[in-house]
Design a protein around this motif. Structure first.
Motif, mmCIF file in Angstrom:
data_model
loop_
_atom_site.group_PDB
_atom_site.id
_atom_site.type_symbol
_atom_site.label_atom_id
_atom_site.label_comp_id
_atom_site.label_asym_id
_atom_site.label_seq_id
_atom_site.Cartn_x
_atom_site.Cartn_y
_atom_site.Cartn_z
ATOM 1 N N GLU A 345 0.974 -1.127 -0.085
ATOM 2 C CA GLU A 345 0.003 -0.092 -0.076
ATOM 3 C C GLU A 345 0.795 1.350 -0.021
ATOM 4 O O GLU A 345 2.165 1.262 0.271
ATOM 5 C CB GLU A 345 -0.806 0.016 1.404
ATOM 6 C CG GLU A 345 -1.836 -1.089 1.226
ATOM 7 C CD GLU A 345 -2.992 -1.089 0.303
ATOM 8 O OE1 GLU A 345 -3.627 -0.013 0.106
ATOM 9 O OE2 GLU A 345 -3.265 -2.020 -0.606
ATOM 10 N N PRO A 368 -13.902 2.810 14.802
ATOM 11 C CA PRO A 368 -14.836 2.214 13.790
ATOM 12 C C PRO A 368 -14.079 1.319 13.170
ATOM 13 O O PRO A 368 -12.776 1.372 12.992
ATOM 14 C CB PRO A 368 -15.136 3.572 13.023
ATOM 15 C CG PRO A 368 -14.542 4.688 13.430
ATOM 16 C CD PRO A 368 -13.697 4.241 14.772
ATOM 17 N N SER A 369 -14.828 0.710 12.326
ATOM 18 C CA SER A 369 -14.204 -0.359 11.074
ATOM 19 C C SER A 369 -13.341 0.309 10.538
ATOM 20 O O SER A 369 -13.542 1.384 9.671
ATOM 21 C CB SER A 369 -15.220 -0.749 10.354
ATOM 22 O OG SER A 369 -15.553 -2.180 10.707
ATOM 23 N N GLY A 372 -7.850 0.930 12.210
ATOM 24 C CA GLY A 372 -6.511 0.517 12.311
ATOM 25 C C GLY A 372 -6.013 -0.342 13.386
ATOM 26 O O GLY A 372 -5.108 -0.486 13.760
ATOM 27 N N THR A 375 -4.360 -3.390 12.313
ATOM 28 C CA THR A 375 -3.178 -3.037 11.955
ATOM 29 C C THR A 375 -2.249 -2.838 13.144
ATOM 30 O O THR A 375 -1.050 -3.205 13.191
ATOM 31 C CB THR A 375 -3.020 -1.775 11.124
ATOM 32 O OG1 THR A 375 -4.076 -2.141 10.054
ATOM 33 C CG2 THR A 375 -2.013 -1.330 10.507
ATOM 34 N N TRP A 384 4.035 -6.946 11.108
ATOM 35 C CA TRP A 384 4.525 -5.735 10.151
ATOM 36 C C TRP A 384 5.492 -4.664 10.946
ATOM 37 O O TRP A 384 4.973 -4.311 12.038
ATOM 38 C CB TRP A 384 3.305 -4.881 9.914
ATOM 39 C CG TRP A 384 2.085 -5.543 8.872
ATOM 40 C CD1 TRP A 384 2.377 -6.936 8.435
ATOM 41 C CD2 TRP A 384 1.012 -5.338 8.377
ATOM 42 N NE1 TRP A 384 1.259 -7.295 7.849
ATOM 43 C CE2 TRP A 384 0.196 -6.398 7.750
ATOM 44 C CE3 TRP A 384 0.021 -4.072 8.615
ATOM 45 C CZ2 TRP A 384 -1.023 -6.126 7.173
ATOM 46 C CZ3 TRP A 384 -1.213 -4.127 8.071
ATOM 47 C CH2 TRP A 384 -1.697 -5.184 7.305
HETATM 48 N N1 LIG Z 1 -3.571 -6.540 4.613
HETATM 49 C C1 LIG Z 1 -4.037 -5.439 4.246
HETATM 50 N N2 LIG Z 1 -3.316 -4.849 3.119
HETATM 51 C C2 LIG Z 1 -3.781 -3.546 2.684
HETATM 52 N N3 LIG Z 1 -4.312 -2.881 3.421
HETATM 53 C C3 LIG Z 1 -4.881 -3.236 4.509
HETATM 54 C C4 LIG Z 1 -4.594 -4.397 5.054
HETATM 55 N N4 LIG Z 1 -5.109 -4.801 6.270
HETATM 56 C C5 LIG Z 1 -5.806 -3.879 6.595
HETATM 57 N N5 LIG Z 1 -5.541 -2.823 5.432
HETATM 58 C C6 LIG Z 1 -5.994 -1.350 5.517
HETATM 59 O O1 LIG Z 1 -5.681 -0.701 6.522
HETATM 60 C C7 LIG Z 1 -6.772 -0.089 7.344
HETATM 61 C C8 LIG Z 1 -6.999 -0.620 8.812
HETATM 62 O O2 LIG Z 1 -7.668 -1.651 8.665
HETATM 63 P P1 LIG Z 1 -7.606 -2.597 10.038
HETATM 64 O O3 LIG Z 1 -8.039 -4.001 9.737
HETATM 65 O O4 LIG Z 1 -6.657 -2.278 10.898
HETATM 66 O O5 LIG Z 1 -9.093 -2.070 10.643
HETATM 67 P P2 LIG Z 1 -9.680 -2.329 11.924
HETATM 68 O O6 LIG Z 1 -9.920 -1.142 12.802
HETATM 69 O O7 LIG Z 1 -9.088 -3.471 12.600
HETATM 70 O O8 LIG Z 1 -11.261 -2.799 11.415
HETATM 71 P P3 LIG Z 1 -12.390 -3.624 11.877
HETATM 72 O O9 LIG Z 1 -12.567 -3.081 13.305
HETATM 73 O O10 LIG Z 1 -13.237 -3.703 10.770
HETATM 74 O O11 LIG Z 1 -11.327 -4.930 12.169
HETATM 75 C C9 LIG Z 1 -7.982 -0.018 6.345
HETATM 76 O O12 LIG Z 1 -8.092 0.880 5.401
HETATM 77 C C10 LIG Z 1 -7.581 -1.422 5.614
HETATM 78 O O13 LIG Z 1 -8.122 -1.228 4.271
#
Ligand SMILES: Nc1ncnc2c1ncn2[C@@H]1O[C@H](COP(=O)(O)OP(=O)(O)OP(=O)(O)O)[C@@H](O)[C@H]1O
Length: 577
Positions: A345, A368-369, A372, A375, A384
């Motif tokens: 990315e 929210p969803s 991050g 991540t 990562w």
């Molecule tokens: N493997 C990946 N490759 C590319 N982008 C990613 C990857 N995993 C997450 N992202 C991007 O990073 C951002 C954060 O995603 P993340 O999964 O950390 O969110 P989250 O807060 O855990 O969401 P949720 O509550 O839905 O699990 C999003 O925009 C997602 O598209």
């Protein structure tokens, strides 16, 4: 990538190949002997025609035949031995690299599940297959071709010339074969792999395919991939087949032409009839390795591609460096200005995040969803690496711990729990070959999963599959928690630990977190549901990859409520403008 960096992987491959250097010498010497013994046939013919038929001596014929039987037996034995040696050299090469390649595949797949990480082990196998195939032995035989041709020149210059012209033509055919068949062979190999991948994916998601009525569409997709693979294979086999047949027919024609030329020279009185027959056989021997190489070319093409892929993989995923062992850390995490970019990315998924975790604390990460949270979990567990900033565990940055060591210090429960084929005990013990039963039960007890596991038909010895088998989503999650707690980690990172749990399950997780905190360890909980943050002392709130709040739980919640009210007021007609 600079050519200098590109070479490190290639150098590793060469070093693994060099390990068997003495065996190559051995095979080279055996090949020399085999090729010398290949002169047995022509020599026999020469003697039979020119000596036995001339002298009409049966005793000479018997003596020559006994000698020939012995020489051919020796040749067969040496050929067999060199084949066996090369088989072992190939196995040794694979064994030397198996772990390194698997490790590189695993590490790359964790951050970038691309083609290189999927084909790594197959690439290694393709090189191993070539090394143990007759083609490689043909490579040891080809240097002998000029010797045989020289023999023909001794018989008669015309015979030598015919063989050189014919052999030269065959070499041109080999080169043309390589050029023409390369792309179709590679495409066909890729299509075969794609079809395999599609079928693996459909099989592993069989339940969902069935439940959503996707069977026929999934089949159509798979048949499409399969069809492409088959047509690619046919094209590639057609090309190789055409060249093989042509070469074979041409070599036979050449042999007859050689016989015809020999007969003409006999008629002219320039050659003996023994030399006529011997010359034809000698030329057959000289050209045999070239013919073999053409027939087996797809193997060569695949192995060359495999070698290049492996060189790239090993260069891009260098071997782990030895690290100085650090003492068991305290449960203290320090995240400073961490920026995390998902593999492949451009945009950062987390930007300049700072916070700290002290021993005995539980931190809830909310948002929210897509904000991050997962991540951050991946960054905290070392999956990562941050593109900027630092994450320190008890003062040392995460990369100062080896990945396996870090995995023992930081227990991780991913959002989607998958298990491995094996017993529950083996899964909790993280596939350890000798699971420590005491530690397994202790981890399950800490995760409050012990009673649940005992109720299963074979308790801890119940076999499960990668998608759980007989286990419910909640049961898998609790086994995942026990697995995260195995080996006495100091920090737990739990990504949505109660997404599949009922109230009782959620309470069990909270009890586990409480116990963990009481032992002076710390927990990070990525959460959506309020029940998950019950035991949290502080909250970190993320939005669009940025920290919007961090502090004691009540303060952050109050701030959230205040913000929410302000937003509502602003949205209400006549509210704050
Ligand atoms: N493997 C990946 N490759 C590319 N982008 C990613 C990857 N995993 C997450 N992202 C991007 O990073 C951002 C954060 O995603 P993340 O999964 O950390 O969110 P989250 O807060 O855990 O969401 P949720 O509550 O839905 O699990 C999003 O925009 C997602 O598209």
């Amino acid at each position: 990538m600079s050519s200098q960096t590109k070479d490190t992987g290639r150098e590793e491959l060469r070093a693994a190949r060099r390990q068997s250097r003495q065996y190559y010498w051995f095979v080279g010497i055996f090949s020399a002997l085999v090729n010398l013994l290949m002169l047995t046939g022509p020599m026999y013919m020469l003697q039979v025609y020119d000596r036995v038929l001339g002298s009409r001596s049966v005793a000479t014929l018997i003596a020559l035949t006994v000698l020939v039987i012995f020489l051919y037996s020796m040749m067969g034995l040496l050929d067999y031995v060199r084949g066996r040696v090369m088989g072992r050299v190939a196995a040794r090469f694979q064994a030397a690299l198996d772990l390194r390649v698997f490790d590189a595949v695993l590490r790359r797949a964790a951050v970038q599940p691309d083609e290189l990480s999927q084909t790594g082990l197959r690439d290694l196998e393709s090189v191993q297959r070539l090394m143990s195939s007759p083609v490689l032995l043909a490579a040891f035989d080809i240097p002998w071709t000029p010797v045989f041709l020289f023999g023909l020149f001794i018989f008669h210059p015309w015979m030598g010339s015919l063989a050189v012209v014919g052999g030269g033509f065959l070499i041109c055919v080999t080169i043309a074969n390589q050029i023409i068949s390369r792309d179709p062979t590679l495409k066909s190999n890729m299509a075969v792999m794609q079809a395999e991948r599609t079928s693996d994916q459909i099989r592993s998601e069989a339940e969902m395919v069935q439940a959503l009525g996707m069977r026929s569409d999934a089949f159509t997709r798979w048949i499409g991939a399969r069809g492409q693979a088959l047509s690619g294979q046919i094209t590639s086999a057609d090309i190789t087949g055409t060249f093989t047949t042509f070469t074979k027919a041409f070599r036979m024609l050449l042999q007859s032409l050689m016989l015809g030329l020999g007969a003409y020279l006999v008629l002219q009185g320039e050659l003996s009839s023994g030399a006529m027959i011997a010359g034809s056989i000698l030329m057959g021997r000289a050209l045999a390795p070239i013919e073999l190489a053409i027939g087996q070319w797809p193997l060569v093409t695949r192995a060359r591609k495999g070698w290049d892929n492996l060189a790239q993989l090993l260069t891009e995923v260098p071997a782990e460096k030895e690290r100085t062992a650090l003492p068991k850390p305290a449960a203290r995490l320090d995240v400073q200005q961490a920026t995390v970019v998902a593999p492949g990315e451009q945009q950062a998924a987390l930007r300049m995040i700072s916070f700290n975790v002290n021993p005995g604390e539980a931190i809830g990460v909310i948002g929210p969803s897509g904000s991050g949270k997962s991540t951050l979990a991946r960054a905290l567990t070392g999956i990562w690496r941050p593109a900027g900033g630092k994450i320190r565990l008890d003062g040392a940055s995460l990369d100062q711990y080896g990945p396996d060591v870090l995995g023992h210090h930081i227990g991780y429960l991913p959002q989607r729990v998958t298990l491995f084929d094996g017993t529950i005990a083996e899964n909790i013990a993280r596939l350890s070959p000798q699971p420590d039963a005491g530690a397994v039960v202790e981890a399950a007890k800490k995760a409050d999963a012990h009673d649940m596991i005992l109720k299963l038909p074979q308790g801890y010895d119940t076999r499960v599959t990668s998608i759980g088998g007989r286990l419910s989503g909640g049961q898998m999650q609790r086994i995942g928690l026990a697995r995260a707690m195995y080996g006495d980690p100091v920090i737990l990172v739990l990504d949505e630990p109660n997404s599949n749990l009922d109230n009782e399950g959620s309470e069990a997780v909270n009890t586990a977190i409480k116990g963990f905190k009481a032992a002076g360890k710390s927990v990070l909980i990525m959460a959506h549901r309020p029940a998950a943050i019950k035991e949290c002392d502080k909250l970190l709130m993320l939005e669009a990859g940025q920290r919007v709040a961090f502090g004691p739980k009540d303060e952050v919640l109050q701030q959230m409520v205040k913000n929410h009210q302000q937003i509502q007021k602003a949205a209400t007609p006549g509210g704050v403008r």
